[in-house]
Design a protein around this motif. Structure first.
Motif, PDB file in Angstrom:
ATOM      1  N   PHE A  18       0.828  -1.210   0.000  1.00 55.89           N
ATOM      2  CA  PHE A  18       0.000   0.000   0.000  1.00 55.89           C
ATOM      3  C   PHE A  18       0.863   1.261   0.000  1.00 55.89           C
ATOM      4  CE2 PHE A  18      -3.593  -2.657   0.596  1.00 55.89           C
ATOM      5  CZ  PHE A  18      -4.726  -1.899   0.335  1.00 55.89           C
ATOM      6  N   ARG A  19       1.930   1.259   0.783  1.00 59.76           N
ATOM      7  CA  ARG A  19       2.816   2.437   0.800  1.00 59.76           C
ATOM      8  C   ARG A  19       3.441   2.665  -0.568  1.00 59.76           C
ATOM      9  NH1 ARG A  19       5.043   1.410   6.682  1.00 59.76           N
ATOM     10  NH2 ARG A  19       3.637   2.809   7.779  1.00 59.76           N
ATOM     11  N   GLN A  20       3.800   1.583  -1.243  1.00 58.54           N
ATOM     12  CA  GLN A  20       4.383   1.712  -2.585  1.00 58.54           C
ATOM     13  C   GLN A  20       3.339   2.221  -3.585  1.00 58.54           C
ATOM     14  OE1 GLN A  20       5.314  -1.976  -4.566  1.00 58.54           O
ATOM     15  NE2 GLN A  20       6.956  -1.013  -5.752  1.00 58.54           N
ATOM     16  N   GLN A  21       2.154   1.654  -3.558  1.00 62.55           N
ATOM     17  CA  GLN A  21       1.117   2.022  -4.523  1.00 62.55           C
ATOM     18  C   GLN A  21       0.615   3.457  -4.324  1.00 62.55           C
ATOM     19  OE1 GLN A  21      -0.053   0.349  -7.229  1.00 62.55           O
ATOM     20  NE2 GLN A  21       1.506  -1.191  -6.833  1.00 62.55           N
ATOM     21  N   PHE A  22       0.622   3.940  -3.092  1.00 60.12           N
ATOM     22  CA  PHE A  22       0.130   5.283  -2.786  1.00 60.12           C
ATOM     23  C   PHE A  22       1.268   6.253  -2.451  1.00 60.12           C
ATOM     24  CE2 PHE A  22      -3.705   2.743  -2.039  1.00 60.12           C
ATOM     25  CZ  PHE A  22      -4.677   3.533  -2.655  1.00 60.12           C
ATOM     26  N   ARG A  23       2.490   5.930  -2.868  1.00 56.91           N
ATOM     27  CA  ARG A  23       3.643   6.742  -2.478  1.00 56.91           C
ATOM     28  C   ARG A  23       3.537   8.194  -2.925  1.00 56.91           C
ATOM     29  NH1 ARG A  23       5.096   3.541  -6.484  1.00 56.91           N
ATOM     30  NH2 ARG A  23       6.127   4.373  -8.322  1.00 56.91           N
ATOM     31  N   ARG A  24       3.048   8.446  -4.114  1.00 55.46           N
ATOM     32  CA  ARG A  24       2.923   9.838  -4.594  1.00 55.46           C
ATOM     33  C   ARG A  24       1.932  10.628  -3.745  1.00 55.46           C
ATOM     34  NH1 ARG A  24       2.891   7.385 -10.063  1.00 55.46           N
ATOM     35  NH2 ARG A  24       5.007   7.618 -10.845  1.00 55.46           N
ATOM     36  N   GLU A  25       0.792  10.015  -3.479  1.00 55.52           N
ATOM     37  CA  GLU A  25      -0.238  10.681  -2.681  1.00 55.52           C
ATOM     38  C   GLU A  25       0.240  10.933  -1.244  1.00 55.52           C
ATOM     39  OE1 GLU A  25      -2.263   8.325  -5.929  1.00 55.52           O
ATOM     40  OE2 GLU A  25      -0.627   7.982  -4.562  1.00 55.52           O
ATOM     41  N   LEU A  26       0.940   9.953  -0.688  1.00 57.58           N
ATOM     42  CA  LEU A  26       1.462  10.098   0.675  1.00 57.58           C
ATOM     43  C   LEU A  26       2.549  11.172   0.725  1.00 57.58           C
ATOM     44  CD1 LEU A  26       1.604   6.316   1.654  1.00 57.58           C
ATOM     45  CD2 LEU A  26       0.021   8.034   2.545  1.00 57.58           C
ATOM     46  N   ARG A  27       3.430  11.158  -0.255  1.00 57.56           N
ATOM     47  CA  ARG A  27       4.503  12.157  -0.303  1.00 57.56           C
ATOM     48  C   ARG A  27       3.934  13.559  -0.478  1.00 57.56           C
ATOM     49  NH1 ARG A  27       7.992  10.296  -4.589  1.00 57.56           N
ATOM     50  NH2 ARG A  27       8.324   8.485  -3.296  1.00 57.56           N
ATOM     51  N   ALA A  28       2.854  13.663  -1.245  1.00 60.30           N
ATOM     52  CA  ALA A  28       2.230  14.973  -1.481  1.00 60.30           C
ATOM     53  C   ALA A  28       1.395  15.428  -0.280  1.00 60.30           C
ATOM     54  CB  ALA A  28       1.351  14.909  -2.730  1.00 60.30           C
ATOM     55  N   GLY A  29       1.204  14.540   0.696  1.00 58.30           N
ATOM     56  CA  GLY A  29       0.446  14.906   1.889  1.00 58.30           C
ATOM     57  C   GLY A  29      -1.053  14.954   1.683  1.00 58.30           C
TER      58      GLY A  29
END
Length: 132
Positions: A18-29
Motif C-alpha cells: 500500500f505504501r508503494q502504490q500510494f507513495r505519490r499521494e502520501l509524499r504529497a500529503g
C-alpha cells in the motif's frame, strides 16, 4: 488536509504494498495511511480520537482470531461515519452479499486493483473538500 485511511490486514507485506502504490499521494500529503495487523488493533485505532480524521477503512476479510466480517459491525457501531471497503480473494456472490449485509460500502477482490482503490480514495477526498 489532515485525513487518515486505515488498512487492516494480517499480512505484513500489505503495508509495504500500500505504501508503494500510494507513495505519490502520501509524499504529497493528500492523506496519511495507518496499518493494523489484526481486528483488535484496528478497533483501538478507530476509537482513538487523537490525530488525523479517519475517512476510509480497507479491511481484509480472512484474518485469524477475528475476521473482517466480524470486525465490520463493531466498526460500524463505533464509527458509523467511516465507510469500510472489504478486501478478499473470494469475490463470489455469497461473500459479496455478506459484506453488503454487514454494512460495507464495497468489496474489492485480490489481486487488488489499485487504480480502483485510488479512484475510491479520490472520491472520498473530494467529498471531504465539499464539506469543509
Amino acid at each position: 488536509m489532515n485525513v487518515l485511511i486505515l488498512v487492516v490486514d494480517d499480512e505484513p507485506d500489505v503495508t509495504d504494498l500500500f505504501r508503494q502504490q500510494f507513495r505519490r499521494e502520501l509524499r504529497a500529503g493528500r492523506f496519511e495511511m495507518a496499518f493494523a495487523h489484526s481486528a483488535p488493533e484496528a478497533l483501538s485505532r478507530i476509537t482513538a480520537s487523537d490525530g488525523p480524521s479517519l475517512i476510509l477503512m480497507f479491511s481484509d476479510i480472512n484474518m485469524p482470531r477475528m475476521t473482517g466480517l466480524e470486525l465490520l459491525p463493531l466498526v460500524r457501531a463505533a464509527r458509523p461515519d467511516v465507510p469500510v471497503i472489504m478486501i478478499t480473494a473470494y469475490g463470489d456472490a455469497a461473500t459479496r452479499e455478506a459484506v453488503e449485509a454487514a454494512g460495507a460500502v464495497g468489496l474489492i477482490t485480490k489481486p487488488i486493483d489499485f487504480a480502483l482503490l485510488k479512484a475510491e480514495v479520490d472520491r472520498r477526498l473530494a467529498t471531504i473538500g465539499e464539506t469543509e
